[in-house]
Design an enzyme around this catalytic site. Structure first.
Site, PDB file in Angstrom:
ATOM      1  N   ASP A 128     -15.056  -4.269 -24.619  1.00 48.08           N
ATOM      2  CA  ASP A 128     -13.604  -4.383 -24.449  1.00 48.08           C
ATOM      3  C   ASP A 128     -12.969  -4.506 -25.841  1.00 48.08           C
ATOM      4  O   ASP A 128     -13.454  -5.260 -26.683  1.00 48.08           O
ATOM      5  CB  ASP A 128     -13.275  -5.616 -23.588  1.00 48.08           C
ATOM      6  CG  ASP A 128     -11.856  -5.586 -23.042  1.00 48.08           C
ATOM      7  OD1 ASP A 128     -11.710  -5.568 -21.813  1.00 48.08           O
ATOM      8  OD2 ASP A 128     -10.901  -5.583 -23.862  1.00 48.08           O
ATOM      9  N   ILE A 129     -11.888  -3.754 -26.081  1.00 50.76           N
ATOM     10  CA  ILE A 129     -11.261  -3.797 -27.415  1.00 50.76           C
ATOM     11  C   ILE A 129     -10.385  -5.031 -27.615  1.00 50.76           C
ATOM     12  O   ILE A 129      -9.963  -5.293 -28.730  1.00 50.76           O
ATOM     13  CB  ILE A 129     -10.397  -2.549 -27.736  1.00 50.76           C
ATOM     14  CG1 ILE A 129      -9.456  -2.195 -26.603  1.00 50.76           C
ATOM     15  CG2 ILE A 129     -11.247  -1.388 -28.180  1.00 50.76           C
ATOM     16  CD1 ILE A 129      -8.395  -1.189 -27.011  1.00 50.76           C
ATOM     17  N   GLU A 136      -4.750  -3.154 -15.021  1.00 52.62           N
ATOM     18  CA  GLU A 136      -3.934  -2.391 -15.974  1.00 52.62           C
ATOM     19  C   GLU A 136      -4.473  -0.984 -16.196  1.00 52.62           C
ATOM     20  O   GLU A 136      -3.708  -0.074 -16.502  1.00 52.62           O
ATOM     21  CB  GLU A 136      -3.845  -3.145 -17.306  1.00 52.62           C
ATOM     22  CG  GLU A 136      -3.065  -4.448 -17.174  1.00 52.62           C
ATOM     23  CD  GLU A 136      -2.979  -5.232 -18.474  1.00 52.62           C
ATOM     24  OE1 GLU A 136      -3.627  -4.840 -19.461  1.00 52.62           O
ATOM     25  OE2 GLU A 136      -2.255  -6.240 -18.477  1.00 52.62           O
ATOM     26  N   HIS A 171     -13.405  -1.074 -12.947  1.00 53.96           N
ATOM     27  CA  HIS A 171     -14.170  -1.714 -14.016  1.00 53.96           C
ATOM     28  C   HIS A 171     -14.381  -3.180 -13.707  1.00 53.96           C
ATOM     29  O   HIS A 171     -13.534  -3.825 -13.084  1.00 53.96           O
ATOM     30  CB  HIS A 171     -13.503  -1.541 -15.379  1.00 53.96           C
ATOM     31  CG  HIS A 171     -12.090  -2.038 -15.449  1.00 53.96           C
ATOM     32  ND1 HIS A 171     -11.021  -1.313 -14.974  1.00 53.96           N
ATOM     33  CD2 HIS A 171     -11.571  -3.195 -15.937  1.00 53.96           C
ATOM     34  CE1 HIS A 171      -9.907  -1.993 -15.172  1.00 53.96           C
ATOM     35  NE2 HIS A 171     -10.212  -3.151 -15.749  1.00 53.96           N
ATOM     36  N   HIS A 205     -15.289  -6.760 -15.757  1.00 57.30           N
ATOM     37  CA  HIS A 205     -15.400  -7.462 -17.035  1.00 57.30           C
ATOM     38  C   HIS A 205     -16.636  -8.362 -16.987  1.00 57.30           C
ATOM     39  O   HIS A 205     -16.860  -9.053 -15.981  1.00 57.30           O
ATOM     40  CB  HIS A 205     -14.190  -8.367 -17.267  1.00 57.30           C
ATOM     41  CG  HIS A 205     -12.875  -7.646 -17.354  1.00 57.30           C
ATOM     42  ND1 HIS A 205     -12.220  -7.443 -18.536  1.00 57.30           N
ATOM     43  CD2 HIS A 205     -12.097  -7.090 -16.392  1.00 57.30           C
ATOM     44  CE1 HIS A 205     -11.082  -6.795 -18.310  1.00 57.30           C
ATOM     45  NE2 HIS A 205     -10.987  -6.579 -17.010  1.00 57.30           N
TER      46      HIS A 205
HETATM   47  P1  AMP Z   1      -7.521  -4.791 -16.485  1.00 55.96           P
HETATM   48  O1  AMP Z   1      -7.199  -3.434 -15.886  1.00 55.96           O
HETATM   49  O2  AMP Z   1      -6.482  -5.822 -16.220  1.00 55.96           O
HETATM   50  O3  AMP Z   1      -8.899  -5.246 -16.136  1.00 55.96           O
HETATM   51  O4  AMP Z   1      -7.461  -4.640 -18.071  1.00 55.96           O
HETATM   52  C1  AMP Z   1      -7.994  -3.537 -18.761  1.00 55.96           C
HETATM   53  C2  AMP Z   1      -8.958  -3.995 -19.816  1.00 55.96           C
HETATM   54  O5  AMP Z   1      -9.331  -2.836 -20.535  1.00 55.96           O
HETATM   55  C3  AMP Z   1      -8.404  -4.995 -20.836  1.00 55.96           C
HETATM   56  O6  AMP Z   1      -9.321  -6.078 -20.980  1.00 55.96           O
HETATM   57  C4  AMP Z   1      -8.297  -4.181 -22.123  1.00 55.96           C
HETATM   58  O7  AMP Z   1      -8.528  -4.960 -23.276  1.00 55.96           O
HETATM   59  C5  AMP Z   1      -9.363  -3.140 -21.916  1.00 55.96           C
HETATM   60  N1  AMP Z   1      -9.118  -1.890 -22.629  1.00 55.96           N
HETATM   61  C6  AMP Z   1      -7.992  -1.154 -22.632  1.00 55.96           C
HETATM   62  N2  AMP Z   1      -8.146  -0.043 -23.380  1.00 55.96           N
HETATM   63  C7  AMP Z   1      -9.423  -0.064 -23.838  1.00 55.96           C
HETATM   64  C8  AMP Z   1     -10.203   0.806 -24.668  1.00 55.96           C
HETATM   65  N3  AMP Z   1      -9.687   1.937 -25.181  1.00 55.96           N
HETATM   66  N4  AMP Z   1     -11.478   0.455 -24.936  1.00 55.96           N
HETATM   67  C9  AMP Z   1     -12.005  -0.693 -24.430  1.00 55.96           C
HETATM   68  N5  AMP Z   1     -11.322  -1.547 -23.652  1.00 55.96           N
HETATM   69  C10 AMP Z   1     -10.053  -1.244 -23.354  1.00 55.96           C
END
Ligand code: AMP
Length: 138
Positions: free
Chosen positions: A34-35, A98, A103, A105
């Site tokens: 995760d970035i 978002e 996905h 975590h």
């Molecule tokens: P959520 O959909 O609420 O689980 O959040 C999306 C997650 O994806 C967040 O933790 C972001 O930090 C992560 N994220 C968004 N863009 C990227 C990316 N390009 N590479 C890795 N992680 C990402």
């Protein structure tokens, strides 16, 4: 529920259209860092095939993803000598989602240490080092 958007950011990561720090993949799943890590070693596990979230995933997608989630949780816990692991998953915007590609975590955790707040970009070099630690523990 909206249709799957093939231009979501994780679909682009799967197609290598944008960079990611990959730690594991098999035929059906991908794990990458995760970035905006909310703990050291925070990674994401996704299916390679399209679905928005748990609500439209097939049983086969869920089985494949959960196998990789377990594998990555074990590796991340060992890599960071963590006390535990938090696994988070959100469904649709109202559920906190978002990015609309399924996905999970995976976050290594320690006794009495809170997760960091969301939305803060991590240090690229540190994330790369953390990825190497996880890969070594696999
Ligand atoms: P959520 O959909 O609420 O689980 O959040 C999306 C997650 O994806 C967040 O933790 C972001 O930090 C992560 N994220 C968004 N863009 C990227 C990316 N390009 N590479 C890795 N992680 C990402």
């Amino acid at each position: 529920m909206a249709d799957y958007d093939p231009d979501n950011i994780f679909a682009k990561i799967l197609r290598n259209e944008i960079p990611s720090t990959r730690v594991f993949e098999d035929d059906e799943t991908l794990a990458f860092m995760d970035i905006m890590p909310r703990s050291d070693g925070h990674l994401l596990v996704i299916p390679k095939s399209p679905c928005r979230n748990v609500l439209d995933a097939t049983p086969e997608q869920l089985v494949a993803v959960m196998k990789t989630v377990q594998k990555m949780a074990q590796a991340a816990k060992a890599a960071f000598d963590a006390d535990g692991v938090t696994i988070q998953q959100f469904n649709e915007a109202a559920g906190g989602q978002e990015v609309f590609h399924l996905h999970f975590h995976v976050l290594p955790r320690y006794e009495d240490v809170s997760m960091r707040p969301p939305g803060k970009m991590g240090d690229f070099d540190q994330i790369a080092q953390h990825a190497e630690k996880i890969k070594a523990a696999l």
